[in-house]
Enzyme design. Structure first.
Site, PDB file in Angstrom:
ATOM      1  N   ASP A 116       0.826  -1.204   0.000  1.00 24.24           N
ATOM      2  CA  ASP A 116       0.000   0.000   0.000  1.00 24.24           C
ATOM      3  C   ASP A 116       0.864   1.259   0.000  1.00 24.24           C
ATOM      4  O   ASP A 116       0.573   2.224  -0.699  1.00 24.24           O
ATOM      5  CB  ASP A 116      -0.913   0.014   1.223  1.00 24.24           C
TER       6      ASP A 116
ATOM      7  N   CYS B 176       2.056  -7.145   5.115  1.00 22.72           N
ATOM      8  CA  CYS B 176       1.315  -5.912   4.833  1.00 22.72           C
ATOM      9  C   CYS B 176      -0.193  -6.122   4.975  1.00 22.72           C
ATOM     10  O   CYS B 176      -0.677  -7.235   5.168  1.00 22.72           O
ATOM     11  CB  CYS B 176       1.693  -5.412   3.433  1.00 22.72           C
TER      12      CYS B 176
ATOM     13  N   CYS C  98       3.961  -1.040   8.863  1.00 20.77           N
ATOM     14  CA  CYS C  98       3.792   0.328   9.364  1.00 20.77           C
ATOM     15  C   CYS C  98       3.481   0.332  10.864  1.00 20.77           C
ATOM     16  O   CYS C  98       2.609  -0.398  11.338  1.00 20.77           O
ATOM     17  CB  CYS C  98       2.694   1.035   8.598  1.00 20.77           C
TER      18      CYS C  98
ATOM     19  N   SER D 243      -6.497   4.554   4.177  1.00 20.38           N
ATOM     20  CA  SER D 243      -5.412   3.858   4.848  1.00 20.38           C
ATOM     21  C   SER D 243      -5.642   3.939   6.341  1.00 20.38           C
ATOM     22  O   SER D 243      -6.283   4.859   6.845  1.00 20.38           O
ATOM     23  CB  SER D 243      -4.084   4.525   4.492  1.00 20.38           C
TER      24      SER D 243
END
Length: 558
Positions: free
Chosen positions: A82, A123, A195, A473
């Site tokens: 992403d 992810c 992330c 997101s």
């Protein structure tokens, strides 16, 4: 007990000598041939930090199966980053990749008659895709999360991937010079891991651990921690237990375990994508769990986690305070989890947490006490109204305010919206509308992190709102509403809006509405034209034809 419930057919069946011959050709010994076959599905690839280490983890897992008289065999599936594809046409493939991952796990395990599956995922879409694939095969399965990234640092400031997007907005506004901009970019991601905030990857890893489909601590252990390597070595022992007890994914994924997953995702302040993915997992499991159930659990659950993007902390901070099991124990002690749900350890949630010390919110800032939450009800609000008759999803932490009313500024693509923000054409008080980017219209329902980050970076975060039939997101924050259904491509009201129409987002009333009469909407519908998708081919063409709406989880196997 015969644990080779399926693989005997290719490795022991005298009427199928060709399969056995081909297995011998790989160097397989008679001992390995006569053990249960465990497929180790890796979402590993080299071009992104979330996934670059997963093939190494898969190798560790395969090696560890030997100690438990199992034959581990690695195979690969895909992933779409992403962070890399965000704001490009490639982002259309992100959500699509979830279905491809599920399809490939189903195809490989059933096509090769394997007995069990361990999936290594990193992810955002890797994890729900893996769980959906496991539910389709319904053979003993465990997901291993690749782990969260450590925080970056530049000039004493903690960084994460969203720092890079927001730095661009600051640079456009003239608040950041080229040297510092490059410094942020180079230091935002210090190595392997997904992330670091409560973005979609950590939201889904937490939800899946609460669901019971990964081992305790899997979601909160950083990618580079020794504990993550230990998890890879230990997971084979648990897959052996599942084989021996014949515990399958559909024994674990139930309405009660889904409620646990939603509860944890909401209490931590997780991503709106959790709504899509948990609805899809429920659909795949054959469990009656809808948007209304999500709305109910969200209303019952206080927001306790002060995590980025709207808060201060990263997943590594929860790891240092005892990890997700410590947080789950706190929820369990306060009557907020179903303790009797089965998990991949072969034990229940309550049994897994029996010897865990709960996180004590009064001692840390990462988690707030239930008595003084960040928000008394959940932040993943399901809004309906004349703009979203079938629902929409807003991530409202309370810091944005409770309502927003303003004139629409309408765009039929993300690119148009980005250009307008970049050129300072968006005005304070407006509601940005980005449409024709839903599951069918995108196709692929791309995330709108780039425009929302540009808005924040440009200093407009408190002054404009954004609604879309696309999605966001987990790194998005601000007054934003996504998953608007029906989407514009399906003739939804969002496709009939015009510049200047007054739009209201009301988090208290859970309403998304516009001041346009039904008669006027019907008049506009007469001249409405759909998006031309005649140039689609391959993957996106199939997705456009098969995908369900966001309110149903965007599944393709209806």
């Amino acid at each position: 007990m015969n644990l080779k419930k399926y693989s005997w057919e290719i490795s022991q069946n005298e009427e199928h000598p060709a399969g056995k011959a081909m297995l011998y050709a790989t160097g397989m010994s008679d001992k390995q041939m006569n053990q249960p076959f465990v497929g180790v599905a890796s979402c590993g690839y080299e071009s992104n930090p979330c996934n670059m280490h997963l093939n190494d983890f898969a190798g560790l897992i395969k090696e560890a199966t030997k100690a438990h008289d199992l034959t581990g065999l690695v195979f690969n599936t895909i992933g779409i980053s992403d962070g890399i594809s965000m704001g490009t046409l490639g982002m259309r493939y992100s959500l699509v990749s979830r279905e491809i991952i599920a399809d490939s796990i189903e195809s490989f395990i059933l096509g090769h008659s394997f007995d069990a599956c361990i999936a290594v995922a990193g992810c955002d879409k890797n994890m729900p895709g893996a769980v959906m694939g496991m539910l389709r095969i319904n053979r003993p399965s465990i997901m291993v999360y690749g782990g969260t990234i450590r925080s970056g640092n530049y000039k004493g400031e903690k960084l994460n991937i969203v720092s890079a997007f927001e730095a661009y907005g600051k640079r456009v506004k003239g608040e950041m010079n080229d040297v510092d901009y490059q410094g942020v970019i180079e230091n935002a991601c210090p190595g392997a891991g997904a992330c670091g905030g409560m973005y979609t990857a950590n939201t889904m890893s937490s939800a899946i651990e609460a669901l019971g489909m990964s081992l305790p601590y899997s979601s909160s252990t950083p990618a580079t921690a020794d504990e993550k390597l230990q998890e890879c070595k230990e997971v084979s022992a648990y897959i052996k237990i599942l084989l021996e007890k014949d515990i399958k994914p559909k024994d674990i994924v139930t309405k009660k375990s889904l409620e646990n997953a939603v509860r944890v995702a909401v209490a931590l302040g997780g991503s709106t994508n959790a709504v899509l993915h948990l609805l899809a997992i429920a659909k795949t499991a054959g469990v009656d769990f809808t948007l209304e159930d999500f709305k109910r659990v969200n209303h019952e659950t206080p927001l306790l986690g002060d995590f980025k993007p709207s808060g201060k902390f990263l997943m590594e901070d929860l790891f240092e305070q005892g990890g997700l099991p410590a947080f789950m124990k706190y929820l369990l002690n306060n009557g907020m989890l179903h303790g009797d749900c089965m998990t991949v350890t072969g034990k229940t949630v309550a049994e897994n947490l029996a010897n865990i010390d709960p996180v004590i919110p009064s001692m840390v800032n990462v988690i707030h006490p239930i008595e003084s939450p960040l928000k008394e009800t959940g932040h993943l609000c399901v809004l309906k109204g004349n703009l979203a008759p079938e629902g929409s999803v807003a991530k409202i932490s309370g810091k944005e305010g409770k309502s927003f009313t303003g004139p629409a500024r309408v765009f039929d693509s993300e690119l148009e919206a980005n250009e307008a923000i970049k050129n300072k054409l968006v005005q304070k008080g407006e509601v940005i509308v980005i449409r024709f980017i839903g599951p069918k219209g995108g196709p692929g329902m791309p995330e709108m992190l780039k425009p929302t980050s540009m808005i924040i970076g440009a200093g407009l975060g408190s002054d404009v709102a954004l609604i879309t039939d696309g999605r966001f997101s987990g790194g998005t924050h601000g007054f934003v509403v996504g998953h608007v259904t029906p989407e514009a491509f399906n003739g939804g009201p969002i496709g009939l809006l015009k510049d200047g129409d007054m739009i209201t987002i009301d988090a208290d009333a859970l309403e998304l509405s516009c001041e346009v009469s039904e008669a006027e909407m019907e008049e506009r519908r007469k001249s409405w034209r759909n998006k031309d998708v005649s140039d689609l081919q391959g993957t996106l063409k199939k997705y456009n034809k098969l995908v369900s709406s966001a309110s149903e989880g965007c599944v393709t196997d209806n």
